[in-house]
Design a protein around this motif. Structure first.
Motif, short mmCIF file in Angstrom:
data_model
loop_
_atom_site.label_atom_id
_atom_site.label_comp_id
_atom_site.label_asym_id
_atom_site.label_seq_id
_atom_site.Cartn_x
_atom_site.Cartn_y
_atom_site.Cartn_z
N ALA A 36 -4.61 5.12 12.96
CA ALA A 36 -3.71 4.01 12.64
C ALA A 36 -3.66 3.78 11.13
CB ALA A 36 -4.15 2.75 13.37
N GLY A 37 -4.78 3.90 10.47
CA GLY A 37 -4.81 3.75 9.01
C GLY A 37 -4.05 4.85 8.31
N ALA A 38 -4.14 6.08 8.83
CA ALA A 38 -3.40 7.19 8.24
C ALA A 38 -1.90 7.00 8.40
CB ALA A 38 -3.85 8.51 8.86
N VAL A 39 -1.48 6.55 9.57
CA VAL A 39 -0.06 6.29 9.80
C VAL A 39 0.43 5.18 8.87
CG1 VAL A 39 1.59 5.38 11.48
CG2 VAL A 39 -0.03 7.15 12.15
N GLU A 40 -0.37 4.15 8.71
CA GLU A 40 0.01 3.06 7.82
C GLU A 40 0.14 3.54 6.37
OE1 GLU A 40 -1.53 -1.39 6.48
OE2 GLU A 40 -2.87 -0.06 7.59
N ALA A 41 -0.78 4.40 5.93
CA ALA A 41 -0.72 4.92 4.57
C ALA A 41 0.52 5.78 4.37
CB ALA A 41 -1.98 5.72 4.26
N VAL A 42 0.86 6.61 5.35
CA VAL A 42 2.05 7.45 5.24
C VAL A 42 3.31 6.59 5.19
CG1 VAL A 42 3.48 9.10 6.52
CG2 VAL A 42 1.04 9.51 6.26
N LEU A 43 3.39 5.57 6.04
CA LEU A 43 4.54 4.69 6.02
C LEU A 43 4.66 3.94 4.70
CD1 LEU A 43 4.53 3.24 9.62
CD2 LEU A 43 6.15 4.84 8.64
N GLU A 44 3.55 3.53 4.15
CA GLU A 44 3.57 2.84 2.86
C GLU A 44 4.04 3.76 1.74
OE1 GLU A 44 3.42 -0.30 0.36
OE2 GLU A 44 3.05 -0.37 2.50
N ARG A 45 3.56 5.00 1.75
CA ARG A 45 4.02 5.97 0.73
C ARG A 45 5.51 6.24 0.86
NH1 ARG A 45 -0.32 10.01 2.08
NH2 ARG A 45 -2.16 8.83 1.56
N LEU A 46 5.97 6.40 2.10
CA LEU A 46 7.40 6.62 2.31
C LEU A 46 8.22 5.41 1.87
CD1 LEU A 46 7.58 8.41 5.76
CD2 LEU A 46 8.40 9.27 3.58
N ALA A 47 7.72 4.22 2.11
CA ALA A 47 8.44 3.02 1.70
C ALA A 47 8.54 2.93 0.18
CB ALA A 47 7.74 1.78 2.26
N VAL A 48 7.48 3.29 -0.51
CA VAL A 48 7.51 3.26 -1.97
C VAL A 48 8.44 4.35 -2.50
CG1 VAL A 48 6.11 3.68 -4.03
CG2 VAL A 48 5.25 2.19 -2.21
N ARG A 49 8.36 5.53 -1.91
CA ARG A 49 9.17 6.64 -2.39
C ARG A 49 10.67 6.44 -2.13
NH1 ARG A 49 6.86 12.35 -1.25
NH2 ARG A 49 5.51 11.56 -2.87
#
Length: 84
Positions: A36-49
């Motif tokens: 769940a933490g990995a998915v959250e980190a990926v979503l956050e990176r995508l949101a920033v990008r």
């Protein structure tokens, strides 16, 4: 006088947890939290990008996953229904 607590209640050792409970508590739960933490980190990176709000990225990812599951016929209902 009625005693609610026995004299030796602190001396009695409780039984240890079962092996399935230990496996679940020590292996399954930490792995699920890490995923769940990995998915959250990926979503956050995508949101920033992509300069989108994280909830929009999550919605798009869920929509894409739903569309792929419907098109491949692997839907939760178990039947291979057509999309249209």
């Amino acid at each position: 006088m009625v005693r609610l607590v026995q004299d030796g209640y602190l001396l009695d050792k409780p039984s240890p947890p079962s092996q399935p409970k230990l496996f679940f508590d020590q292996r399954v739960i930490p792995a699920a939290i890490d995923a769940a933490g990995a998915v959250e980190a990926v979503l956050e990176r995508l949101a920033v990008r992509t300069r989108q709000r994280p909830v929009m990225v999550l919605g798009m990812a869920m929509g894409a996953g739903f569309l792929v599951s419907r098109l491949t016929g692997r839907h939760a209902s178990g039947s291979a229904r057509r999309l249209f």
